[in-house]
Enzyme design. Structure first.
Site, PDB file in Angstrom:
ATOM      1  N   TYR A  55       0.839  -1.205   0.000  1.00  0.00           N
ATOM      2  CA  TYR A  55       0.000   0.000   0.000  1.00  0.00           C
ATOM      3  C   TYR A  55       0.869   1.248   0.000  1.00  0.00           C
ATOM      4  CZ  TYR A  55      -3.124   3.603   1.915  1.00  0.00           C
ATOM      5  OH  TYR A  55      -3.821   4.768   2.136  1.00  0.00           O
ATOM      6  N   GLU A  77     -11.347   6.507   5.972  1.00  0.00           N
ATOM      7  CA  GLU A  77     -10.670   7.222   7.058  1.00  0.00           C
ATOM      8  C   GLU A  77     -11.595   7.344   8.259  1.00  0.00           C
ATOM      9  OE1 GLU A  77      -7.624   8.041   7.408  1.00  0.00           O
ATOM     10  OE2 GLU A  77      -6.780   8.018   5.388  1.00  0.00           O
ATOM     11  N   TRP A  85      -4.858   1.207  10.518  1.00  0.00           N
ATOM     12  CA  TRP A  85      -5.121   1.274   9.087  1.00  0.00           C
ATOM     13  C   TRP A  85      -5.005  -0.112   8.455  1.00  0.00           C
ATOM     14  CZ3 TRP A  85      -7.846   3.896   6.052  1.00  0.00           C
ATOM     15  CH2 TRP A  85      -7.654   3.871   4.659  1.00  0.00           C
TER      16      TRP A  85
END
Length: 227
Positions: A55, A77, A85
């Site tokens: 990522y 988010e 995350w």
């Protein structure tokens, strides 16, 4: 009084045990960029986990300027708030399927049955407030088209300069721009768009470049020079 095999610690002992645990020195976390086996330097959060590494190398910090892409990232988010995350990334495909590919028009049409469907979906984060926020933000995204659209609004808060962090400790978690963006979105009906969440969005979508100075990704977005 005879103790049973399952007797618990008295409150005083529990308190002392908790205090002793808190007093133990914590293992220091790395702050500088870490050079991997491939010779590339990355921040500690992206240096080990293969998913996070990919990522970071291919997506994080690259410019996102379309409505669909920004709505998806705004939504993710919000779901990430209070979580890691990595957790969101591992569930992203499921999120996309559950939320109609994060098409704002489709999500804005979700009703109570959709909310209950999402609350029953074990593949995603089953947080009612965040699910409702995503629907609310889809409606707000559609309404914002009358003012030029979500991308135009978000990118209008691009700062004149970007941080140049050498360690993780140097990376800010909010900025004057993220605070202003948060206020602008809230004014237009968006929710779960606090300054910290908006700063993370700005980092992830290339609006600011908070790659460590020594990272191989520094300046790779084309928005900001490597310096």
């Amino acid at each position: 009084m005879k103790k049973t095999p399952f007797a618990t610690k008295p409150p005083a002992k529990k308190a002392r045990a908790a205090a002793n645990k808190a007093a133990r020195p914590k293992k220091p976390q790395p702050l500088d960029a870490i050079v991997g086996a491939d010779g590339l330097a990355r921040p500690p959060w992206a240096a080990v986990d293969p998913l996070l590494k990919h990522y970071y190398d291919t997506e994080w910090g690259m410019p996102v300027r379309d409505e669909h892409g920004l709505f998806e990232r705004l939504s993710l988010e919000a779901f990430q708030s209070g979580l890691s995350w990595a957790t969101i990334l591992r569930k992203r495909d499921a999120f996309r399927e559950a939320f109609a590919g994060f098409d704002p028009d489709a999500v804005a049409a979700f009703d109570d049955k959709d909310v209950e469907r999402l609350m029953a979906d074990e593949r995603i984060i089953r947080n009612r407030a965040k699910i409702l926020a995503t629907i609310t933000n889809a409606v707000a995204t559609i309404r914002l088209r009358e003012e030029g659209g979500l991308p135009a609004l978000i990118w209008s808060f691009q700062p004149h300069a970007t941080p140049a962090p050498r360690t993780i400790a140097d990376i800010p978690t909010t900025s004057a721009e993220s605070i202003a963006l948060s206020k602008a979105l809230r004014k237009r009906g968006f929710v779960f768009v606090g300054p910290t969440t908006m700063h993370a969005l700005m980092e992830a979508t290339g609006i600011v470049d908070t790659h460590l100075v020594d990272s191989h990704r520094r300046g790779s977005s084309g928005v900001w020079p490597r310096e």
